[in-house]
Design a protein around this motif. Structure first.
Motif, mmCIF file in Angstrom:
data_model
loop_
_atom_site.group_PDB
_atom_site.id
_atom_site.type_symbol
_atom_site.label_atom_id
_atom_site.label_comp_id
_atom_site.label_asym_id
_atom_site.label_seq_id
_atom_site.Cartn_x
_atom_site.Cartn_y
_atom_site.Cartn_z
ATOM 1 N N TRP A 227 -3.909 8.221 -3.830
ATOM 2 C CA TRP A 227 -2.603 8.400 -2.782
ATOM 3 C C TRP A 227 -2.793 8.726 -1.727
ATOM 4 N N GLY A 228 -1.812 8.727 -0.645
ATOM 5 C CA GLY A 228 -2.124 9.208 0.476
ATOM 6 C C GLY A 228 -2.353 8.281 1.853
ATOM 7 N N LEU A 229 -2.303 6.969 1.622
ATOM 8 C CA LEU A 229 -2.423 5.882 2.668
ATOM 9 C C LEU A 229 -0.914 5.236 2.740
ATOM 10 N N PRO A 230 -0.981 4.720 4.249
ATOM 11 C CA PRO A 230 0.332 4.167 4.599
ATOM 12 C C PRO A 230 0.620 3.137 3.930
ATOM 13 N N GLY A 231 0.593 2.611 2.588
ATOM 14 C CA GLY A 231 0.835 1.424 1.960
ATOM 15 C C GLY A 231 0.380 1.652 0.643
ATOM 16 N N LEU A 232 1.051 0.782 -0.339
ATOM 17 C CA LEU A 232 0.359 0.850 -1.461
ATOM 18 C C LEU A 232 -0.919 0.384 -1.883
ATOM 19 N N ILE A 233 -1.695 1.246 -2.681
ATOM 20 C CA ILE A 233 -2.885 0.939 -2.844
ATOM 21 C C ILE A 233 -3.212 -0.234 -4.010
ATOM 22 N N LEU A 234 -3.733 -1.180 -3.666
ATOM 23 C CA LEU A 234 -3.985 -2.509 -4.493
ATOM 24 C C LEU A 234 -5.312 -2.457 -5.025
ATOM 25 N N GLU A 235 -6.370 -1.726 -4.744
ATOM 26 C CA GLU A 235 -7.792 -1.910 -5.218
ATOM 27 C C GLU A 235 -8.389 -0.474 -4.948
ATOM 28 N N VAL A 236 -9.017 -0.136 -6.142
ATOM 29 C CA VAL A 236 -9.736 0.915 -5.501
ATOM 30 C C VAL A 236 -11.372 0.794 -6.301
ATOM 31 N N ASN A 237 -12.376 1.029 -5.824
ATOM 32 C CA ASN A 237 -13.700 1.026 -6.152
ATOM 33 C C ASN A 237 -14.390 2.178 -5.875
ATOM 34 N N ASP A 238 -14.897 2.741 -7.005
ATOM 35 C CA ASP A 238 -15.779 4.149 -6.906
ATOM 36 C C ASP A 238 -17.424 3.701 -7.113
ATOM 37 N N GLY A 239 -17.799 2.434 -7.348
ATOM 38 C CA GLY A 239 -19.188 2.263 -7.555
ATOM 39 C C GLY A 239 -19.413 2.003 -9.015
ATOM 40 N N THR A 240 -18.628 2.549 -9.808
ATOM 41 C CA THR A 240 -18.823 2.148 -11.185
ATOM 42 C C THR A 240 -17.601 1.602 -11.895
ATOM 43 N N THR A 241 -16.587 1.837 -11.438
ATOM 44 C CA THR A 241 -15.317 1.153 -11.860
ATOM 45 C C THR A 241 -14.250 0.630 -10.694
ATOM 46 N N VAL A 242 -13.749 -0.320 -11.045
ATOM 47 C CA VAL A 242 -12.907 -1.084 -10.145
ATOM 48 C C VAL A 242 -11.329 -1.200 -10.725
ATOM 49 N N LEU A 243 -10.414 -0.698 -10.056
ATOM 50 C CA LEU A 243 -9.075 -0.968 -10.311
ATOM 51 C C LEU A 243 -8.388 -1.815 -9.303
ATOM 52 N N LEU A 244 -7.945 -3.217 -10.037
ATOM 53 C CA LEU A 244 -7.651 -4.094 -9.001
ATOM 54 C C LEU A 244 -6.093 -4.606 -9.512
ATOM 55 N N CYS A 245 -5.332 -4.555 -8.540
ATOM 56 C CA CYS A 245 -3.945 -5.052 -8.822
ATOM 57 C C CYS A 245 -3.844 -6.689 -9.119
ATOM 58 N N SER A 246 -3.138 -6.956 -10.137
ATOM 59 C CA SER A 246 -3.175 -8.355 -10.525
ATOM 60 C C SER A 246 -1.535 -8.856 -10.343
ATOM 61 N N LYS A 247 -0.601 -8.094 -10.347
ATOM 62 C CA LYS A 247 0.519 -8.465 -10.330
ATOM 63 C C LYS A 247 1.559 -7.307 -9.570
ATOM 64 N N ILE A 248 2.568 -7.618 -8.689
ATOM 65 C CA ILE A 248 3.428 -6.804 -8.073
ATOM 66 C C ILE A 248 5.017 -7.298 -8.441
ATOM 67 N N VAL A 249 5.970 -6.554 -8.923
ATOM 68 C CA VAL A 249 7.101 -6.759 -8.994
ATOM 69 C C VAL A 249 8.071 -5.715 -8.274
ATOM 70 N N LEU A 250 8.792 -6.316 -7.304
ATOM 71 C CA LEU A 250 9.567 -5.412 -6.320
ATOM 72 C C LEU A 250 11.153 -5.438 -6.568
ATOM 73 N N ASN A 251 11.865 -4.188 -6.947
ATOM 74 C CA ASN A 251 13.449 -4.229 -7.204
ATOM 75 C C ASN A 251 13.662 -5.287 -8.079
ATOM 76 N N SER A 252 13.226 -4.944 -9.233
ATOM 77 C CA SER A 252 13.588 -5.666 -10.621
ATOM 78 C C SER A 252 14.887 -5.050 -11.059
ATOM 79 N N LYS A 253 15.803 -6.060 -11.777
ATOM 80 C CA LYS A 253 16.894 -5.559 -12.130
ATOM 81 C C LYS A 253 16.732 -4.398 -13.132
ATOM 82 N N GLU A 254 15.616 -4.599 -14.000
ATOM 83 C CA GLU A 254 15.144 -3.538 -15.096
ATOM 84 C C GLU A 254 14.582 -2.313 -14.522
ATOM 85 N N LYS A 255 15.301 -1.183 -14.335
ATOM 86 C CA LYS A 255 15.040 0.108 -13.767
ATOM 87 C C LYS A 255 14.129 0.883 -14.734
ATOM 88 N N VAL A 256 13.113 1.648 -14.236
ATOM 89 C CA VAL A 256 12.291 2.514 -15.160
ATOM 90 C C VAL A 256 12.574 3.813 -14.891
#
Length: 299
Positions: A227-256
């Protein structure tokens, strides 16, 4: 031209915060199994075919899908629920997930600077509550596209998770004289004496992570603990593991319902880490062929 871009970004932000907002981001996790095996020095006794099979199994174990639900100040992050395949040991999978620093539902509240995550470890439920880690982000001007979003690069040096075996490696090579002394010392240890679980491996204390964040979605959230950046983080790479965003849904009718988990014995992160390390040491003793060791003790 630059002033116009800044004004447009400001207007987007104003509109963003003027409405009741919620979003969902899907992340795919990929881990370099070759890098893990390299950290542990490989094994000269296994054939190339056996190594290939091991890497394929590890690949399946590490490739996961995670869901991040977020609003302006908080988020919940958890692995996508899937039915275990026939013959698959779901309990062992959950235990391995805990050993890799994962499992459970992770809640982050950037307004209150706290996080909470519920985890099951050896059939015991824990609720870890602690302050959010502070990242000293170094933000650059480099950009790249992730899907339809323009993302900016940021890096930070972070402390690694002591309960995630991906953050460990075999200790460096020793000369023959030191090896001989070490072996004699091991041989002289009484069989009933407790041994150090970390005697053959060492923790990689720090890692440099690379994150790509999207100012078009101006919230300082991200996958996992990031966390802590001025925008949603869509990818993180620590040299061993990569977390990559594959889909974004904004303001869906179904709230969580984004709220902190409540189940489990309350502990701090350090208390939980100590519990995991202690249990791993007990298992090392039990399965290391030592005499006089009964069953593992409880928590």
């Amino acid at each position: 031209m630059k002033k116009i871009a800044i004004v447009l970004l400001f207007l987007i932000s104003v509109n963003f915060y003027a409405q009741e907002f919620q979003g969902t981001a899907v992340y795919e996790s990929k881990t370099s199994t070759a890098e893990i095996m390299k950290n542990f020095g490989g094994n000269r006794e296994i054939t190339p075919e056996m190594q290939k099979n091991i890497e394929e199994r590890m690949k399946k174990m590490f490739e996961k899908t995670f869901i991040l639900n977020f609003n302006k100040s908080a988020s919940i992050y958890k692995e996508e629920e899937k039915l275990d395949a026939p013959g698959q040991d779901g309990g062992r999978g959950r235990m391995m997930s805990s050993m890799m620093g994962g499992g459970g539902t992770e809640y982050k509240n950037v307004k209150e600077k706290m996080y909470a995550v519920d985890k099951e470890f050896f059939s015991k439920e824990f609720l870890i509550k602690d302050s959010l880690p502070t990242y000293k982000w170094q933000m650059g001007s480099e950009t790249k596209k992730i899907g339809d979003y323009t993302c900016f690069k940021a890096t930070a040096v972070v402390q690694t998770d002591a309960t995630d075996f991906r953050n460990f490696r075999m200790r460096g090579p020793k000369n023959d004289e030191n090896k001989e002394k070490e072996q004699k010392a091991k041989d002289s240890v009484n069989a009933t004496k407790k041994t150090n679980f970390m005697s053959d491996v060492e923790q990689i204390k720090e890692k440099t992570i690379t994150a790509w964040y999207c100012p078009e979605i101006p919230i300082n959230q991200g996958p996992d603990k990031y966390w802590g950046l001025p925008g949603l983080i869509l990818e993180v790479n620590d040299g061993t593991t990569v977390l990559l965003c594959s889909k974004i849904v904004l303001n869906s009718k179904e709230k969580v319902d984004i709220k902190t988990p409540t189940k489990g014995k309350k502990v701090t992160q350090k208390e939980y880490d100590d519990i995991v390390k202690k249990k791993m040491e007990e298992m090392r003793e039990m399965y290391g062929g030592q005499r006089g060791q009964g069953r593992g003790r409880g928590f």
